[in-house]
Write a protein that holds these residues in place. Structure first.
Motif, short mmCIF file in Angstrom:
data_model
loop_
_atom_site.label_atom_id
_atom_site.label_comp_id
_atom_site.label_asym_id
_atom_site.label_seq_id
_atom_site.Cartn_x
_atom_site.Cartn_y
_atom_site.Cartn_z
N GLN A 217 13.59 -8.95 -6.28
CA GLN A 217 14.44 -8.27 -7.24
C GLN A 217 13.99 -6.82 -8.10
O GLN A 217 14.51 -5.86 -8.18
CB GLN A 217 15.32 -9.17 -8.02
N PHE A 218 12.73 -7.52 -8.78
CA PHE A 218 12.40 -6.49 -9.59
C PHE A 218 11.07 -6.18 -9.34
O PHE A 218 10.56 -5.01 -9.88
CB PHE A 218 12.14 -7.35 -11.15
N GLY A 219 10.23 -6.57 -8.29
CA GLY A 219 8.92 -6.43 -8.13
C GLY A 219 8.69 -5.35 -7.16
O GLY A 219 8.50 -4.13 -7.28
N GLY A 220 8.51 -5.80 -5.81
CA GLY A 220 8.20 -4.67 -4.74
C GLY A 220 6.76 -4.77 -4.72
O GLY A 220 6.08 -5.29 -5.26
N ARG A 221 6.33 -4.08 -3.79
CA ARG A 221 4.85 -3.93 -3.56
C ARG A 221 4.79 -2.20 -3.81
O ARG A 221 5.35 -1.39 -3.62
CB ARG A 221 4.49 -4.32 -2.32
N GLN A 222 3.41 -2.02 -4.11
CA GLN A 222 3.15 -0.71 -4.37
C GLN A 222 2.20 -0.17 -3.01
O GLN A 222 0.97 -0.75 -2.58
CB GLN A 222 2.07 -0.77 -5.70
N VAL A 223 2.64 1.06 -2.69
CA VAL A 223 1.82 1.74 -1.71
C VAL A 223 1.24 2.99 -2.25
O VAL A 223 1.96 3.86 -2.85
CB VAL A 223 2.82 2.03 -0.42
N LYS A 224 -0.12 3.19 -2.22
CA LYS A 224 -0.80 4.38 -2.68
C LYS A 224 -1.36 5.13 -1.54
O LYS A 224 -1.80 4.45 -0.62
CB LYS A 224 -1.85 3.98 -3.76
N PHE A 225 -1.43 6.38 -1.55
CA PHE A 225 -1.81 7.32 -0.57
C PHE A 225 -2.09 8.74 -0.99
O PHE A 225 -1.44 9.20 -2.13
CB PHE A 225 -1.11 7.24 0.76
N SER A 226 -2.87 9.50 -0.35
CA SER A 226 -3.10 10.95 -0.82
C SER A 226 -2.40 11.72 0.12
O SER A 226 -2.35 11.36 1.26
CB SER A 226 -4.46 11.03 -0.72
N SER A 227 -1.77 12.84 -0.18
CA SER A 227 -1.16 13.67 0.70
C SER A 227 -1.01 15.08 -0.10
O SER A 227 -0.69 15.24 -1.25
CB SER A 227 0.47 13.13 0.97
N ASP A 272 1.41 13.79 6.97
CA ASP A 272 -0.24 13.86 6.81
C ASP A 272 -0.82 13.15 5.57
O ASP A 272 -0.85 13.73 4.55
CB ASP A 272 -1.00 15.24 6.67
N ILE A 273 -0.78 11.73 5.64
CA ILE A 273 -1.31 11.01 4.45
C ILE A 273 -2.59 10.22 4.98
O ILE A 273 -2.88 10.06 5.86
CB ILE A 273 -0.39 9.70 4.17
N ARG A 274 -3.34 10.17 3.82
CA ARG A 274 -4.54 9.29 4.02
C ARG A 274 -4.77 8.34 2.81
O ARG A 274 -4.07 8.44 1.87
CB ARG A 274 -5.93 10.44 3.69
N ASP A 275 -5.93 7.59 3.07
CA ASP A 275 -6.50 6.44 1.95
C ASP A 275 -5.34 5.69 1.58
O ASP A 275 -5.18 5.44 0.37
CB ASP A 275 -7.08 7.21 0.52
N VAL A 276 -4.65 5.02 2.59
CA VAL A 276 -3.59 4.37 2.27
C VAL A 276 -4.06 2.86 1.71
O VAL A 276 -4.91 2.28 2.09
CB VAL A 276 -2.73 3.95 3.45
N GLU A 277 -3.32 2.45 0.83
CA GLU A 277 -3.73 1.08 -0.06
C GLU A 277 -2.56 0.55 -0.11
O GLU A 277 -1.29 1.23 -0.72
CB GLU A 277 -4.40 1.30 -1.51
N VAL A 278 -2.44 -0.72 0.08
CA VAL A 278 -1.08 -1.42 -0.23
C VAL A 278 -1.42 -2.71 -0.88
O VAL A 278 -2.53 -3.17 -0.57
CB VAL A 278 -0.52 -2.09 1.24
N GLY A 279 -0.77 -2.82 -2.37
CA GLY A 279 -1.06 -4.03 -2.98
C GLY A 279 -0.27 -4.26 -4.11
O GLY A 279 0.63 -3.81 -4.06
N GLY A 280 -1.04 -4.86 -4.97
CA GLY A 280 -0.05 -5.35 -6.34
C GLY A 280 1.12 -5.79 -6.12
O GLY A 280 1.20 -6.71 -5.14
N GLY A 281 2.18 -5.35 -6.64
CA GLY A 281 3.57 -5.88 -6.38
C GLY A 281 3.29 -7.04 -7.10
O GLY A 281 2.94 -7.51 -8.05
N GLY A 282 4.02 -8.27 -6.55
CA GLY A 282 4.11 -9.32 -7.03
C GLY A 282 4.66 -9.40 -8.47
O GLY A 282 5.36 -8.51 -8.97
N LEU A 283 4.43 -10.54 -9.12
CA LEU A 283 5.12 -10.78 -10.12
C LEU A 283 4.55 -9.81 -11.44
O LEU A 283 5.46 -9.72 -12.32
CB LEU A 283 4.79 -12.49 -10.65
N GLU A 284 3.29 -9.49 -11.39
CA GLU A 284 2.94 -8.79 -12.50
C GLU A 284 3.37 -7.54 -12.83
O GLU A 284 4.20 -7.38 -13.81
CB GLU A 284 1.40 -8.45 -12.25
N GLU A 285 4.12 -6.62 -11.70
CA GLU A 285 4.69 -5.62 -11.82
C GLU A 285 6.21 -6.01 -12.13
O GLU A 285 6.83 -5.18 -13.31
CB GLU A 285 4.80 -4.87 -10.61
#
Lengths: 297, 248
Positions: A217-227, A272-285
């Motif tokens: 409901q409140f969290g979700g995951r974080q996707v980081k990338f460069s573009s 055109d996206i690079r350096d993809v990172e998926v993480g975090g999310g969870g309860l902290e956020e």
């Protein structure tokens, strides 16, 4: 069966309102966390459950009785914050003292085992190291073979190894179908140990759900990338499931309920996206967002 | 009952292991007795009895007051401060059970102090009384210690100040109540002050018993009034403290 019932409970200290009209029921066999930042009203709530504080308004029941009455304490075990063990008693004497309080105590050996204190049985309780003191407190809480265990911030100040060991003990306690109530601001702890989280902030319960639902409901995951693409950040904001987009230079940080769907669309659309990172999310956020959105009244 | 017994056993054990207790409450009255009895002759006549017997009662009451006001107060303050009392309140041990355990422990200590001081007086000064008289005096000093236990509970609420406050109150009450120096040799103003001190009212009936006078009701009434006052004040402070928040 209800272990604890709060009915429109408020607690004021002078002009400060620590708990504001909260209502909930905790059922037997649940593992529940009261989660929230310092000053959210968690400790005040747990002290009302134990009869250490009387509510200013509303009613609190423990096993359908007044929690201040000692008779309702035979089936509970408690670990409080900021409590030291008495001077001039050995570890086994402390444990025997507590065993004497309850109708059906666990055996001394069992308790020494639970606390990992078999070698320290004859040591003075007061001279134990910090970690061992915490373990003794846990063993004392278990002395009466309780059906319900209350713990106020149980792992504050514990190192990682102690936490692991402690969580294992708690898990086997909950596995026996017993009830666990803990307060914590350690989100990992709430997520690992409990099947229901009451999020508190400014004296109110602002969420009450299983950890997964809170995360969804409140969290979700974080996707980081460069573009380098212009306007991509703006476009993503309207995609389904996206909660938030932060831009820092060429880097985008997207908070989404469904990281798989987001990535699939990014690649299929040929961005055109690079350096993809998926993480975090969870309860902290989830937690940060929850407590940020619930501004003080 | 089981819970009370368990708590009492632990309290006794902790007290016996407390070196502070032995230093303050056994060595002091016994030591003072031996010192002062050899400065003045024990055969001196005072208040219808011998100085050796009179001062034996003085030092027994002095010891019991010390154990109650000072040692009990400090011990209670430590248990409160450490959160231990709060924890006990979540167990099946009732607050009445907790209080009774402290009182019973205190009673055992008081009896020990009285018996030790009396034994020393008997062995060193050959104080001789009839068996009935010994028992009467021991019983009075034992039971009459209740207001001082109540005062100890009150001082136990003073937190960090308990140790200093306990020692001051203990020494002041002993001095002003005539436990060190008999009030007969004090100036008139000091005698008037002594008469309203609980310590004087506590020792007075025991001195009276030595001289074959009975226990006076005025002494009992004044001690009862002090007890009620201390208990009421303790209950009032307790209620005030419960209205304060803990962290979190």
């Amino acid at each position: 069966m209800a272990v604890i019932e709060f009915d429109r409970v408020s607690k004021r200290f002078g002009t400060k309102e620590a708990v504001r009209s909260i209502t909930f029921r905790l059922e037997a066999g649940q593992a529940v966390a009261l989660l929230g930042p310092n000053g959210a009203g968690k400790t005040t709530s747990i002290q009302m459950m134990l009869g250490l504080l009387k509510p200013t308004q509303g009613t609190v029941a423990l096993f359908s009785h007044d929690p201040a009455h000692p008779a309702s304490h035979d089936r509970i075990g408690v670990v409080l914050q900021n409590v030291s063990v008495p001077e001039r008693l050995k570890v086994k004497e402390c444990l025997n003292l507590f065993r004497g309080f309850y109708a059906r105590p666990k055996s001394l050996d069992e308790l020494l085992d639970l606390g990992g204190l078999a070698e320290d049985a004859d040591a003075m309780a007061h001279a134990l190291s910090g970690g061992k003191t915490r373990r003794l407190q846990f063993a004392l809480a278990m002395a009466g073979n309780p059906d319900v265990l209350f713990m106020d911030e149980p792992t504050v100040g514990m190192d990682v190894a102690s936490k692991r060991h402690f969580w294992d003990s708690l898990r086997s306690f909950v596995g026996e179908g017993r009830t666990l109530v803990l307060t914590t601001h350690d989100l990992q702890e709430a997520d690992l140990m409990t099947d229901r989280i009451l999020v508190m902030n400014h004296g109110r319960i602002i969420a009450d759900a299983p950890p997964e639902a809170i995360k969804m409901q409140f969290g979700g995951r974080q996707v980081k990338f460069s573009s380098g693409a212009m306007g991509l950040a703006e476009a993503i904001k309207s995609w389904p499931g996206v909660l938030d987009v932060q831009v820092a230079g060429r880097q985008l940080a997207v908070l989404t309920q469904d990281s798989d769907a987001l990535l699939r669309r990014l690649f299929l659309d040929g961005h055109d996206i690079r350096d993809v990172e998926v993480g975090g999310g969870g309860l902290e956020e989830a937690f940060v967002r929850l407590t940020r959105e619930d501004a003080p009244v | 009952m089981r819970a009370l017994w368990s708590q009492w056993k632990a309290d006794l054990l902790r007290t016996v292991r407390d070196r502070r207790f032995f230093a303050f409450t056994l060595v002091m009255p016994v030591g003072f007795y031996l010192i002062f009895i050899h400065i003045q002759h024990g055969t001196l006549q005072i208040a219808g009895t011998f100085w050796s017997a009179y001062f034996m009662v003085s030092m027994a009451t002095f010891g019991v007051v010390g154990a109650s006001v000072n040692t009990l107060g400090v011990r209670l303050a430590t248990e409160r401060k450490s959160g231990w009392v709060r924890w006990l309140r979540t167990t099946p041990l009732s607050s009445v059970g907790y209080a009774l355990s402290k009182i019973f422990t205190q009673m055992v200590l008081s009896l020990l102090i009285v018996v030790v001081v009396f034994l020393v007086a008997r062995l060193d000064q050959h104080v001789s009384l009839s068996a009935a008289k010994w028992i009467e005096i021991v019983l009075w000093i034992w039971i009459g210690s209740v207001p001082f236990a109540a005062l100890g509970v009150l001082i136990g609420m003073a937190g960090n100040a308990a140790q200093v406050l306990g020692t001051m109150v203990y020494l002041a009450l002993s001095l002003l109540g005539g436990l060190w120096t008999p009030i007969q040799v004090l100036p008139k103003t000091m005698q008037e002050i002594a008469r309203v001190m609980p310590t004087y009212r506590y020792a007075h009936p025991a001195w009276g018993l030595l001289a074959n006078r009975g226990i006076q009701w005025s002494d009992v009434l004044i001690l009862a009034a002090y007890t009620i006052g201390f208990v009421a004040l303790a209950a009032f402070i307790q209620r005030r403290m419960e209205a304060k928040p803990e962290a979190g």
